[in-house]
Design an enzyme around this catalytic site. Sequence first.
Site, PDB file in Angstrom:
ATOM      1  N   ALA A  66       4.304   1.904  11.581  1.00  0.00           N
ATOM      2  CA  ALA A  66       5.493   1.041  11.647  1.00  0.00           C
ATOM      3  C   ALA A  66       6.325   0.799  10.217  1.00  0.00           C
ATOM      4  O   ALA A  66       5.624   1.255   9.394  1.00  0.00           O
ATOM      5  CB  ALA A  66       5.218  -0.386  12.201  1.00  0.00           C
ATOM      6  N   GLY A 111       1.301   2.342  13.507  1.00  0.00           N
ATOM      7  CA  GLY A 111       2.278   2.550  14.770  1.00  0.00           C
ATOM      8  C   GLY A 111       2.356   4.046  15.119  1.00  0.00           C
ATOM      9  O   GLY A 111       2.569   4.245  16.510  1.00  0.00           O
ATOM     10  N   GLU A 114      -0.496   4.817  17.386  1.00  0.00           N
ATOM     11  CA  GLU A 114      -0.464   3.966  18.526  1.00  0.00           C
ATOM     12  C   GLU A 114       0.687   4.287  19.711  1.00  0.00           C
ATOM     13  O   GLU A 114       0.604   4.553  20.718  1.00  0.00           O
ATOM     14  CB  GLU A 114      -0.010   2.424  18.339  1.00  0.00           C
ATOM     15  N   GLU A 134      -4.047  -0.273   9.363  1.00  0.00           N
ATOM     16  CA  GLU A 134      -3.421  -1.850   9.180  1.00  0.00           C
ATOM     17  C   GLU A 134      -4.086  -2.529   8.171  1.00  0.00           C
ATOM     18  O   GLU A 134      -3.758  -3.747   7.485  1.00  0.00           O
ATOM     19  CB  GLU A 134      -3.068  -2.482  10.288  1.00  0.00           C
TER      20      GLU A 134
HETATM   21  N1  CO8 Z   1       6.776   2.763   6.414  1.00  0.00           N
HETATM   22  C1  CO8 Z   1       7.778   2.968   5.716  1.00  0.00           C
HETATM   23  N2  CO8 Z   1       7.809   4.083   4.672  1.00  0.00           N
HETATM   24  C2  CO8 Z   1       6.949   4.679   4.978  1.00  0.00           C
HETATM   25  C3  CO8 Z   1       5.733   4.624   5.419  1.00  0.00           C
HETATM   26  C4  CO8 Z   1       5.889   3.501   6.483  1.00  0.00           C
HETATM   27  N3  CO8 Z   1       4.696   3.329   7.272  1.00  0.00           N
HETATM   28  N4  CO8 Z   1       4.736   5.651   5.386  1.00  0.00           N
HETATM   29  C5  CO8 Z   1       5.569   6.473   4.412  1.00  0.00           C
HETATM   30  N5  CO8 Z   1       6.738   6.119   4.109  1.00  0.00           N
HETATM   31  C6  CO8 Z   1       7.428   6.280   2.992  1.00  0.00           C
HETATM   32  C7  CO8 Z   1       6.850   5.975   1.449  1.00  0.00           C
HETATM   33  O1  CO8 Z   1       7.322   4.891   1.124  1.00  0.00           O
HETATM   34  C8  CO8 Z   1       7.818   6.977   0.899  1.00  0.00           C
HETATM   35  O2  CO8 Z   1       9.229   6.887   0.609  1.00  0.00           O
HETATM   36  P1  CO8 Z   1       9.871   6.907  -0.932  1.00  0.00           P
HETATM   37  O3  CO8 Z   1       9.806   8.277  -1.162  1.00  0.00           O
HETATM   38  O4  CO8 Z   1      11.154   6.214  -0.552  1.00  0.00           O
HETATM   39  O5  CO8 Z   1       8.756   6.213  -1.770  1.00  0.00           O
HETATM   40  C9  CO8 Z   1       7.771   8.353   1.990  1.00  0.00           C
HETATM   41  O6  CO8 Z   1       7.759   7.765   3.179  1.00  0.00           O
HETATM   42  C10 CO8 Z   1       6.902   9.517   1.374  1.00  0.00           C
HETATM   43  O7  CO8 Z   1       5.685   8.904   1.417  1.00  0.00           O
HETATM   44  P2  CO8 Z   1       4.740   9.077   0.337  1.00  0.00           P
HETATM   45  O8  CO8 Z   1       5.239   9.290  -0.908  1.00  0.00           O
HETATM   46  O9  CO8 Z   1       3.825   7.874   0.348  1.00  0.00           O
HETATM   47  O10 CO8 Z   1       3.833  10.387   0.832  1.00  0.00           O
HETATM   48  P3  CO8 Z   1       2.205  10.960   0.363  1.00  0.00           P
HETATM   49  O11 CO8 Z   1       2.062  12.072   0.942  1.00  0.00           O
HETATM   50  O12 CO8 Z   1       1.993  10.364  -0.903  1.00  0.00           O
HETATM   51  O13 CO8 Z   1       1.109   9.622   1.373  1.00  0.00           O
HETATM   52  C11 CO8 Z   1       0.714   8.891   3.374  1.00  0.00           C
HETATM   53  C12 CO8 Z   1       1.164  10.006   2.637  1.00  0.00           C
HETATM   54  C13 CO8 Z   1      -0.726   8.808   3.162  1.00  0.00           C
HETATM   55  C14 CO8 Z   1       0.860   8.841   4.801  1.00  0.00           C
HETATM   56  C15 CO8 Z   1       1.125   7.389   2.989  1.00  0.00           C
HETATM   57  O14 CO8 Z   1       2.787   7.639   2.914  1.00  0.00           O
HETATM   58  C16 CO8 Z   1       1.031   6.429   3.580  1.00  0.00           C
HETATM   59  O15 CO8 Z   1      -0.196   5.844   3.380  1.00  0.00           O
HETATM   60  N6  CO8 Z   1       1.740   5.567   4.202  1.00  0.00           N
HETATM   61  C17 CO8 Z   1       1.638   4.278   5.199  1.00  0.00           C
HETATM   62  C18 CO8 Z   1       0.518   4.560   6.324  1.00  0.00           C
HETATM   63  C19 CO8 Z   1       0.337   3.336   6.680  1.00  0.00           C
HETATM   64  O16 CO8 Z   1      -0.423   2.341   6.007  1.00  0.00           O
HETATM   65  N7  CO8 Z   1       0.660   3.114   8.119  1.00  0.00           N
HETATM   66  C20 CO8 Z   1       0.512   1.915   8.947  1.00  0.00           C
HETATM   67  C21 CO8 Z   1       1.806   1.075   8.805  1.00  0.00           C
HETATM   68  S1  CO8 Z   1       1.286  -0.603   9.431  1.00  0.00           S
HETATM   69  C22 CO8 Z   1       1.516  -0.475  10.996  1.00  0.00           C
HETATM   70  O17 CO8 Z   1       2.021   0.582  11.568  1.00  0.00           O
HETATM   71  C23 CO8 Z   1       1.683  -1.546  11.865  1.00  0.00           C
HETATM   72  C24 CO8 Z   1       1.395  -2.939  11.256  1.00  0.00           C
HETATM   73  C25 CO8 Z   1       2.248  -3.190  10.047  1.00  0.00           C
HETATM   74  C26 CO8 Z   1       2.280  -4.669   9.621  1.00  0.00           C
HETATM   75  C27 CO8 Z   1       3.053  -4.818   8.021  1.00  0.00           C
HETATM   76  C28 CO8 Z   1       3.112  -6.218   7.755  1.00  0.00           C
HETATM   77  C29 CO8 Z   1       3.864  -6.344   6.455  1.00  0.00           C
END
Ligand code: CO8
Length: 260
Positions: A66, A111, A114, A134
């Site tokens: 998400a 998400g 999911e 999460e």
């Molecule tokens: N939401 C928004 N932006 C994202 C997300 C996300 N889930 N994942 C990645 N991005 C963005 C990054 O911020 C980045 O943007 P920018 O260049 O502007 O900084 C761009 O995508 C590229 O990402 P990275 O630079 O982080 O790429 P890496 O190769 O270094 O890392 C990862 C890849 C490991 C996938 C890393 O991006 C990561 O850990 N992402 C988040 C994963 C995560 O935690 N997903 C679960 C989200 S939570 C959810 O789905 C449901 C519950 C949410 C509740 C939140 C309450 C506040």
Amino acid sequence: MSYETILVETQGAVTLITLNRPQALNALSSQVLADLITAFAAFQADPAQRCAVLTGSGDKAFAAGADIKEMADKPAAEFYAEDFFEGWTSKLVKATRKPWIAAVNGFALGGGCELAMMADFIIASENAKFGQPEIKLGVAPGMGGSQRLARAVGKAKAMDMCLTGRMMDAAEAERGGLVSRVVPHADLLPEALKAAQTIAAMPPLAALMNKEMVNLAFETTLDQGLLAERRMFQVLTATQDKAEGMAAFVEKRAGVWQGR
Ligand code: CO8
């Protein structure tokens, strides 16, 4: 129809939907949900369309979750008042009676994992990575992660994934029963589209009922499920496609389906 965050194309009777926010690793914003609801509703409503494939743009991610940036400052009262995340199940999963496949091409986290699990089955690239991280954000899955993951891979792996937030690679996901097939990265879309074309060529009512029957296995006792299965089977025997399917088998030719 034009969309902000997804691409939609049709290939014969198959609809291909691509999450298209590669700069944010296809993170699932409210706009993505709105676009997906519209696209899946169009797919469901078009009698010429029989199966769909959902994938992510770029080589890196199916969807990395998400959209965290959208949710970071949102007050709890708003999450509750809007029943945030509710639309995924009611407007996407339940409203789509036709079969669809998730083709997971990279990260499927939070998400994203999911959403993949909302599909009827998942075909994964060797590069796919699944996770419910999460907990690291101070929350827990909110779009079915704890429930669908536990049903797919059992308690041990679901607890491990949700409590440690670790990722599962494609091989582990296949061993655990989360995905139906793992294919080389370059073969992912061709393989998913081929599977979708196979399903699209099946008798349409039988395809709907097969999907409904398997889903019922997760909602009923065995006895209720077996009864419902027999009743659905008996209903299908009344269709023209059943008569055609059996005649085609005996006459050693391909069936021609009417969808009735
Ligand atoms: N939401 C928004 N932006 C994202 C997300 C996300 N889930 N994942 C990645 N991005 C963005 C990054 O911020 C980045 O943007 P920018 O260049 O502007 O900084 C761009 O995508 C590229 O990402 P990275 O630079 O982080 O790429 P890496 O190769 O270094 O890392 C990862 C890849 C490991 C996938 C890393 O991006 C990561 O850990 N992402 C988040 C994963 C995560 O935690 N997903 C679960 C989200 S939570 C959810 O789905 C449901 C519950 C949410 C509740 C939140 C309450 C506040």
